[in-house]
Design a protein around this motif. Structure first.
Motif, mmCIF file in Angstrom:
data_model
loop_
_atom_site.group_PDB
_atom_site.id
_atom_site.type_symbol
_atom_site.label_atom_id
_atom_site.label_comp_id
_atom_site.label_asym_id
_atom_site.label_seq_id
_atom_site.Cartn_x
_atom_site.Cartn_y
_atom_site.Cartn_z
ATOM 1 N N LEU A 133 -33.612 27.680 -5.299
ATOM 2 C CA LEU A 133 -34.711 27.694 -4.320
ATOM 3 C C LEU A 133 -34.310 26.965 -3.037
ATOM 4 O O LEU A 133 -34.627 27.412 -1.931
ATOM 5 C CB LEU A 133 -35.965 27.052 -4.912
ATOM 6 C CG LEU A 133 -36.620 27.793 -6.076
ATOM 7 C CD1 LEU A 133 -37.791 26.988 -6.612
ATOM 8 C CD2 LEU A 133 -37.090 29.169 -5.643
ATOM 9 N N LEU A 134 -33.587 25.852 -3.190
ATOM 10 C CA LEU A 134 -33.127 25.119 -2.010
ATOM 11 C C LEU A 134 -32.182 25.990 -1.185
ATOM 12 O O LEU A 134 -32.176 25.928 0.047
ATOM 13 C CB LEU A 134 -32.412 23.838 -2.415
ATOM 14 C CG LEU A 134 -33.258 22.793 -3.128
ATOM 15 C CD1 LEU A 134 -32.391 21.632 -3.567
ATOM 16 C CD2 LEU A 134 -34.360 22.300 -2.219
ATOM 17 N N GLY A 135 -31.388 26.815 -1.882
ATOM 18 C CA GLY A 135 -30.475 27.727 -1.184
ATOM 19 C C GLY A 135 -31.233 28.720 -0.324
ATOM 20 O O GLY A 135 -30.854 28.984 0.823
ATOM 21 N N ILE A 136 -32.335 29.255 -0.854
ATOM 22 C CA ILE A 136 -33.150 30.193 -0.071
ATOM 23 C C ILE A 136 -33.665 29.491 1.177
ATOM 24 O O ILE A 136 -33.612 30.022 2.287
ATOM 25 C CB ILE A 136 -34.330 30.719 -0.911
ATOM 26 C CG1 ILE A 136 -33.811 31.516 -2.096
ATOM 27 C CG2 ILE A 136 -35.251 31.587 -0.065
ATOM 28 C CD1 ILE A 136 -34.898 32.001 -3.026
ATOM 29 N N SER A 137 -34.141 28.253 0.990
ATOM 30 C CA SER A 137 -34.648 27.474 2.127
ATOM 31 C C SER A 137 -33.589 27.335 3.207
ATOM 32 O O SER A 137 -33.837 27.565 4.396
ATOM 33 C CB SER A 137 -35.087 26.100 1.622
ATOM 34 O OG SER A 137 -35.185 25.197 2.674
ATOM 35 N N SER A 138 -32.382 26.991 2.776
ATOM 36 C CA SER A 138 -31.296 26.767 3.724
ATOM 37 C C SER A 138 -30.934 28.060 4.468
ATOM 38 O O SER A 138 -30.745 28.051 5.685
ATOM 39 C CB SER A 138 -30.092 26.236 2.942
ATOM 40 O OG SER A 138 -29.048 25.929 3.791
ATOM 41 N N THR A 139 -30.868 29.190 3.737
ATOM 42 C CA THR A 139 -30.533 30.467 4.368
ATOM 43 C C THR A 139 -31.569 30.847 5.416
ATOM 44 O O THR A 139 -31.225 31.262 6.534
ATOM 45 C CB THR A 139 -30.493 31.594 3.311
ATOM 46 O OG1 THR A 139 -29.768 31.137 2.190
ATOM 47 C CG2 THR A 139 -29.837 32.833 3.866
ATOM 48 N N LEU A 140 -32.856 30.702 5.055
ATOM 49 C CA LEU A 140 -33.912 31.092 5.992
ATOM 50 C C LEU A 140 -33.864 30.224 7.250
ATOM 51 O O LEU A 140 -34.057 30.723 8.365
ATOM 52 C CB LEU A 140 -35.282 30.977 5.318
ATOM 53 C CG LEU A 140 -35.551 32.009 4.225
ATOM 54 C CD1 LEU A 140 -36.901 31.756 3.573
ATOM 55 C CD2 LEU A 140 -35.505 33.419 4.781
ATOM 56 N N THR A 141 -33.587 28.920 7.066
ATOM 57 C CA THR A 141 -33.462 28.051 8.237
ATOM 58 C C THR A 141 -32.319 28.532 9.130
ATOM 59 O O THR A 141 -32.457 28.579 10.356
ATOM 60 C CB THR A 141 -33.202 26.597 7.792
ATOM 61 O OG1 THR A 141 -34.253 26.204 6.916
ATOM 62 C CG2 THR A 141 -33.162 25.662 8.980
#
Lengths: 532, 227
Positions: A163-171
């Motif tokens: 989930l943190l990875g998704i956050s980072s990609t979207l940022t």
């Protein structure tokens, strides 16, 4: 605080909802900063406990199993919850749109969604510590085959990191689009502040590398749930595949950590040396070069894991290549200070410390990157010392520098300079006392992640533990200073340091719309005449 | 150093035609929310991350295929290539209906667009139903990850069917995500939130649907046609 500040413009919601449902990039930036420093605090305590355990051989305060869980959770929190989102998601969110003269990021709602992914990932990780088989004990790298076999709650923790990875990609997507589309009139590419350039390079690394981590973590979860066998030699798989996939992301990730830090110090140096940055384009392009070359060096984490000699030589050579743009930056920072009229205040002290500690971290990186010496230091305390010098001495010190530098802009208050300098001295001493002995321990052969050690390692281990107390004291003073200044500090003017980038042209704290009139840019970012 | 926007707006426009839209004085306030180019750009970058996710999977596939080329050849023969071909035709047709729905909305034909969106969703569901029968048949024969039957057949086939379930499974999840996305788009079109002027959301959903389609176009030969 002035009447027209974003703190007084809650939007549609009130109370806590005006923060956690806000699409204002400034509020989201503060959400990130507060949540990530809360996690940082937890991980610091775990680190201090770990050092306390190692003060003497044998059992001191915890069992070996607990120790495994503690260093894993310390690593997972520090890497995935603090230092990867760190500067880009926290300060980048707040400062970057201001620096390019935009009203917000390109996709404000996706920006809020990124924070929600971040906090959900964090909560899932926290839940994983106390449920199922207990806190994961694999180390933050989740290496197979152990991560597939262990009974601890790896599946849930790994899902949290996903989930943190998704956050980072979207940022990353959000920032790259923002920088392409929302620059103020006249803000050409080579008029952008270098912090923005570094976030641009970071954004691309986030976009290009994080999906591979997402896949690796999905494979690990699938492996634990269904037993596909991709990493299990008895079923035809290969554990090395995991290491490759993991480092294809996780090496570029160290540039997600360091590039924005480099960008932040590049903002601070010209302001307190009161002269323009030396080699603007060289710094901008070296950010892109680090991002590009950094993508191709993952193999240097696996020199002792079993690869062909040819592959190892290529990876080692490319690793040395990355040192070139990093060196360019260090030379440019020092050259920018040369003949400047230097004002030695706390942000600059932290910045100079960053250059010093990062240089030690970077140069020892070459010792790890050379094939012959790598065999000697691989998996020892030398590695631990190296990455703490780059990540803590590098990124975190730059983060502290930037936090002091932009503190008046974010909060509208000034912190106490004398206390900030005291905290800096203590942090600097504590840091070196804590981590320098680890270089020596590593060269003497102390393996990393070990619970126990031979009596001959005791002196260095003891010094290191004392260092951890000094460092913790420094952190306590620094955060006491910053937090108490939010409430009791003097009111900050719009431009307390005499900075020349766009964020200093608006009030502190900025109004909801950032600028009364959208600024028009007519020149480069670092132009200093007389201080106002 | 900085002048107000009004003063310099006109000559800035002439001097830097290649600058960002703000530099052209084009986008402010409300218009920022409808930055067509920006939305497109963000979507393409997102598609790129999806592509990279599958690149990792194809990397896994190619490594193992070079190691077990004989076994992959044999195992592939067991897949029902008629079924695979049929599903390929279904997905390709759904890409056509997707494109038609976007063309329809651009001409302001709301109901036609909704009809094509519904058709696309239907074809997506049809694909999933076929996939379900295909998977059940395999599972019925005892071929699923970590099954005794599969382990007994040896390493190469274990890995082949593992990859088959993993890749078509993750692709299937993407089809489901696409169907949910299109359902939302259909509601938005009905409410006129997607219309002749503002259709970027539908267009971006279309891009996503085509991506899911293209990934299948690669999955189909590497699993069904290598025997």
């Amino acid at each position: 605080m002035t009447i027209n500040s974003f703190y007084n413009t809650p939007g549609r919601h009130t109370g806590i909802l005006s923060w956690i449902l806000s699409t204002d990039h400034k509020r989201i930036g503060i959400l990130y900063l507060t949540s990530m420093f809360s996690f940082f605090f937890v991980a610091v305590i775990l680190g201090v406990l770990m050092r306390l355990e190692l003060i003497a051989p044998g059992r001191t305060i915890m069992s070996a199993t607990t120790y495994n869980a503690v260093f894993t959770v310390h690593g997972v929190i520090m890497i995935f919850l603090f230092i990867i989102p760190g500067i880009p998601a926290g300060l980048g969110n707040f400062i970057m749109p201001l620096q390019i003269g935009a009203r917000d990021v390109a996709f404000p709602r996706i920006n809020l969604m990124s924070w929600w992914f971040y906090i959900s990932g964090a909560l899932v990780i926290l839940v994983s510590l106390f449920t199922g088989g207990g806190a994961p004990d694999t180390g933050w790298t989740f290496y197979v085959p152990y991560s597939i076999m262990t009974g601890t709650n790896v599946t849930l923790a790994v899902f949290g990191v996903f989930l943190l990875g998704i956050s980072s990609t979207l940022t990353g997507i959000n920032f790259v689009t923002t920088i392409h589309r929302l620059r103020a009139p006249g803000m050409k590419w080579f008029r952008m502040p270098l912090f923005v350039w570094s976030l641009y390079a970071t954004g691309w690394v986030q976009i290009l590398a994080t999906p591979v981590l997402a896949l690796t973590l999905l494979l690990l979860i699938a492996e634990r749930l269904f037993g596909f066998g991709f990493f299990d030699p008895s079923k035809g798989g290969d554990p090395l595949m995991f290491e490759h996939l993991f480092w294809i992301y996780s090496h570029p990730a160290v540039y997600i950590m360091i590039l924005p830090a480099m960008g932040a110090v590049t903002e601070i140096i010209p302001v307190f040396a009161r002269r323009t940055i030396f080699g603007y384009k060289a710094i901008a392009f070296s950010s892109l070069a680090i991002a590009g070359a950094g993508y191709l060096v993952w193999g240097h984490h696996m020199f002792t894991s079993g690869m062909s000699d040819m592959a190892r030589m290529v990876f080692s050579f490319l690793t040395f290549i990355v040192a070139i743009p990093s060196g360019i930056k260090v030379f440019n920072w020092v050259a920018s200070l040369y003949k400047g009229s230097i004002e030695l205040v706390s942000p600059l002290l932290f910045t100079i410390t960053f250059i010093f500690l990062f240089s030690i971290g970077g140069l020892t990186g070459l010792i790890n990157g050379a094939l012959a010496t790598n065999v000697f230091v691989h998996g020892t305390y030398f590695i631990v010392a190296h990455f703490h010098y780059t990540m803590f001495g590098g990124t975190a010190f730059a983060f502290f520098a930037a936090l002091h530098f932009w503190f008046p802009k974010i909060t509208g208050r000034m912190y106490r300079e004398s206390l900030a300098i005291k905290a800096w001295i203590i942090l600097f001493i504590g840091f070196n006392v804590l981590y320098f002995p680890m270089f020596i321990l590593g060269l003497e052969g102390m393996p990393r992640r070990y619970y126990d050690y031979l009596p001959r390692f005791q002196p260095e281990q003891f010094i290191s533990t004392v260092g951890s107390w000094i460092l913790a004291a420094g952190l306590a003073i620094m955060f006491y200073n910053l937090i108490s200044s939010i409430f009791r500090g003097e009111k900050a003017p719009g431009n307390p340091w005499g900075g020349s980038t766009l964020e200093w042209t608006t009030s502190s704290p900025p109004p909801h719309e950032n600028f009364e009139d959208l600024p028009v840019v007519t020149g480069g970012p670092y132009r200093f005449g007389k201080k106002e | 150093m900085f002048m107000t926007r009004q003063v310099i707006k006109c000559d800035e426009n002439k001097d830097h035609p290649s600058e960002s839209p703000l530099a052209k004085g084009g986008i402010t306030g409300e218009e920022e929310k409808h930055d067509y180019q920006g939305a497109k750009m963000g979507m393409w970058m997102f598609l790129f991350t999806e592509l990279l996710l599958f690149t990792g999977l194809f990397l896994l596939y190619s490594t193992f295929r070079s190691k077990y080329s004989q076994e992959f050849h044999a195992a592939s023969a067991e897949l029902n290539s008629a079924m695979g071909t049929f599903n390929t035709v279904i997905l390709l047709s759904s890409s056509l209906t997707m494109a038609l729905s976007i063309s329809a909305i651009k001409e302001g034909k709301k109901h036609l667009s909704i009809m094509f969106q519904r058709l696309t969703i239907f074809l997506g569901l049809f694909f999933l139903v076929n996939k379900y029968f295909e998977w059940s048949a395999k599972i019925h024969h005892g071929i699923y990850p970590n099954s005794p039957e599969l382990l007994q057949r040896g390493k190469g086939e274990t890995i082949f069917f593992g990859l088959y379930y993993l890749l078509t499974g993750i692709h299937g999840l993407h089809v489901i995500a696409g169907i949910i996305l299109l359902t939302v788009m259909m509601v938005l079109t009905k409410k006129d939130r997607i219309n002749r002027e503002v259709f970027i959301k539908l267009e971006n959903s279309g891009l996503y649907w085509h991506l899911v389609d293209i990934i299948w176009v690669y999955l189909f030969p590497v699993f069904y046609l290598i025997s």
